[in-house]
Design an enzyme around this catalytic site. Structure first.
Site, mmCIF file in Angstrom:
data_model
loop_
_atom_site.group_PDB
_atom_site.id
_atom_site.type_symbol
_atom_site.label_atom_id
_atom_site.label_comp_id
_atom_site.label_asym_id
_atom_site.label_seq_id
_atom_site.Cartn_x
_atom_site.Cartn_y
_atom_site.Cartn_z
ATOM 1 N N ASN A 85 0.854 -1.186 0.000
ATOM 2 C CA ASN A 85 0.000 0.000 0.000
ATOM 3 C C ASN A 85 0.892 1.237 0.000
ATOM 4 O O ASN A 85 1.803 1.346 0.821
ATOM 5 C CB ASN A 85 -0.900 0.001 1.236
ATOM 6 N N HIS A 98 6.464 -1.914 3.716
ATOM 7 C CA HIS A 98 6.181 -3.284 4.140
ATOM 8 C C HIS A 98 5.387 -3.988 3.065
ATOM 9 O O HIS A 98 4.548 -3.383 2.396
ATOM 10 C CB HIS A 98 5.425 -3.316 5.469
HETATM 11 P P1 5GP Z 1 -0.590 -0.339 5.816
HETATM 12 O O1 5GP Z 1 -2.008 0.073 6.094
HETATM 13 O O2 5GP Z 1 0.378 0.779 6.113
HETATM 14 O O3 5GP Z 1 -0.384 -0.944 4.459
HETATM 15 O O4 5GP Z 1 -0.296 -1.540 6.805
HETATM 16 C C1 5GP Z 1 0.104 -1.374 8.125
HETATM 17 C C2 5GP Z 1 -0.177 -2.666 8.821
HETATM 18 O O5 5GP Z 1 0.510 -2.676 10.035
HETATM 19 C C3 5GP Z 1 -1.670 -2.879 9.136
HETATM 20 O O6 5GP Z 1 -2.142 -4.058 8.501
HETATM 21 C C4 5GP Z 1 -1.696 -2.968 10.647
HETATM 22 O O7 5GP Z 1 -2.640 -3.899 11.130
HETATM 23 C C5 5GP Z 1 -0.270 -3.359 10.989
HETATM 24 N N1 5GP Z 1 0.159 -2.901 12.282
HETATM 25 C C6 5GP Z 1 -0.025 -1.659 12.827
HETATM 26 N N2 5GP Z 1 0.511 -1.588 14.052
HETATM 27 C C7 5GP Z 1 1.048 -2.819 14.306
HETATM 28 C C8 5GP Z 1 1.754 -3.366 15.435
HETATM 29 O O8 5GP Z 1 2.009 -2.712 16.456
HETATM 30 N N3 5GP Z 1 2.148 -4.668 15.348
HETATM 31 C C9 5GP Z 1 1.885 -5.432 14.215
HETATM 32 N N4 5GP Z 1 2.320 -6.712 14.248
HETATM 33 N N5 5GP Z 1 1.237 -4.941 13.145
HETATM 34 C C10 5GP Z 1 0.823 -3.652 13.188
#
Ligand code: 5GP
Length: 112
Positions: A85, A98
């Site tokens: 994303n 990520h």
């Molecule tokens: P994005 O929305 O930026 O593509 O994805 C970020 C991801 O990080 C989300 O799916 C969210 O659930 C995950 N995430 C956010 N905070 C944490 C955390 O403290 N630990 C873990 N394991 N995942 C997290």
């Protein structure tokens, strides 16, 4: 330090699945599929839009790490999806590059 740098440094707990010298794979805290993990470079690139040509080897390493960790998680036969994303319309919420790896159920296309 970004959230994911703190996870890589074990300052914030997470379920780590695999790790290399420059990347780490751990389960997403809010899984969107039966298997949902993230593959993250230990050195922060904010998002794929900011990647440079000098990051090319690392980016390839992250893809290979996603596949090897997916195999380790038993997803080889059933398949899985790898997602990045980028920015507001892409749904990015954590500004540290990520790869999401999602599996354990059929994925829809087009994505939401
Ligand atoms: P994005 O929305 O930026 O593509 O994805 C970020 C991801 O990080 C989300 O799916 C969210 O659930 C995950 N995430 C956010 N905070 C944490 C955390 O403290 N630990 C873990 N394991 N995942 C997290």
């Amino acid at each position: 330090m970004t959230l994911f740098e703190k996870i890589a440094a074990r300052e914030i707990p997470s379920e780590i699945l695999a790790e290399g010298s420059d990347w780490i794979a751990f389960r997403d805290i809010a899984p969107q599929a039966p298997v949902h993990f993230l593959v993250v470079p230990k050195q922060c690139i904010p998002r794929i839009n900011e990647a440079k040509e000098s990051d090319s080897i690392l980016l390839g390493t992250l893809l290979e790490a996603a596949a090897s960790t997916a195999r380790q998680e038993g997803l080889s036969a059933s398949g899985y999806r790898v997602v990045i994303n980028n920015g507001p319309d892409g749904g990015e919420t954590v500004p540290h590059l990520h790869l999401h790896v999602l599996g354990g159920r059929p994925m829809n296309w087009p994505p939401g």
